[in-house]
Design a protein around this motif. Structure first.
Motif, PDB file in Angstrom:
ATOM      1  N   ASP A  23       0.609  -1.128  -0.065  1.00 35.61           N
ATOM      2  CA  ASP A  23      -0.030   0.231  -0.009  1.00 35.61           C
ATOM      3  C   ASP A  23       0.959   1.205  -0.033  1.00 35.61           C
ATOM      4  N   PRO A  24       1.057   1.848  -0.946  1.00 32.75           N
ATOM      5  CA  PRO A  24       1.859   3.116  -1.207  1.00 32.75           C
ATOM      6  C   PRO A  24       1.311   4.303  -0.148  1.00 32.75           C
ATOM      7  N   LYS A  25       0.091   4.302   0.032  1.00 31.03           N
ATOM      8  CA  LYS A  25      -0.267   5.476   1.242  1.00 31.03           C
ATOM      9  C   LYS A  25       0.140   5.464   2.320  1.00 31.03           C
ATOM     10  N   GLN A  26       0.758   4.102   2.827  1.00 29.53           N
ATOM     11  CA  GLN A  26       1.330   4.145   4.149  1.00 29.53           C
ATOM     12  C   GLN A  26       2.802   4.090   4.082  1.00 29.53           C
ATOM     13  N   ILE A  27       3.323   4.447   3.003  1.00 30.26           N
ATOM     14  CA  ILE A  27       5.066   4.595   3.063  1.00 30.26           C
ATOM     15  C   ILE A  27       5.432   6.200   2.945  1.00 30.26           C
ATOM     16  N   LYS A  28       6.227   6.425   3.931  1.00 26.28           N
ATOM     17  CA  LYS A  28       6.551   7.842   3.932  1.00 26.28           C
ATOM     18  C   LYS A  28       8.150   7.956   3.729  1.00 26.28           C
ATOM     19  N   LEU A  29       8.647   8.932   2.888  1.00 20.26           N
ATOM     20  CA  LEU A  29      10.211   9.105   2.949  1.00 20.26           C
ATOM     21  C   LEU A  29      10.529  10.381   3.524  1.00 20.26           C
TER      22      LEU A  29
ATOM     23  N   VAL B 200      12.924   5.784   5.423  1.00 22.92           N
ATOM     24  CA  VAL B 200      11.319   5.356   4.879  1.00 22.92           C
ATOM     25  C   VAL B 200      10.650   5.047   6.323  1.00 22.92           C
ATOM     26  N   PHE B 201       9.511   5.215   6.240  1.00 26.03           N
ATOM     27  CA  PHE B 201       8.550   4.559   7.265  1.00 26.03           C
ATOM     28  C   PHE B 201       7.575   3.760   6.584  1.00 26.03           C
ATOM     29  N   LEU B 202       7.928   2.499   7.043  1.00 26.61           N
ATOM     30  CA  LEU B 202       6.925   1.400   6.796  1.00 26.61           C
ATOM     31  C   LEU B 202       6.149   1.078   7.959  1.00 26.61           C
TER      32      LEU B 202
END
Length: 69
Positions: free
Chosen positions: A15-21, A37-39
């Motif tokens: 889910d790309p909405k949950q990944i933050k850089l 990166v936040f997973l």
């Protein structure tokens, strides 16, 4: 399939909405820091940004040997 002598853990993040850089390279004092990166299941994970990240992230997979990164 990995040989039985190699153990590793593979975590897919579809889910790309949950990944933050966080691509900052310097902190407030000017010291160099790792990009992060936040997973969702792993929290903030540091990584060495060796190439530019273009476009959007659609998925991510983290792989590491069991017992160490």
């Amino acid at each position: 399939m990995l040989p039985s002598s190699i153990s590793c853990l593979i975590l897919p993040f579809p889910d790309p909405k949950q990944i933050k850089l966080d691509l900052t390279t310097k902190d407030a004092d000017g010291r160099g820091v790792w990009s992060k990166v936040f997973l969702p299941r792993g929290g903030w994970v540091k990584f060495r940004k060796s190439r530019p990240i273009d476009g959007t992230i659609r998925n991510a997979t983290v792989t590491w040997p069991v017992g160490r990164w």
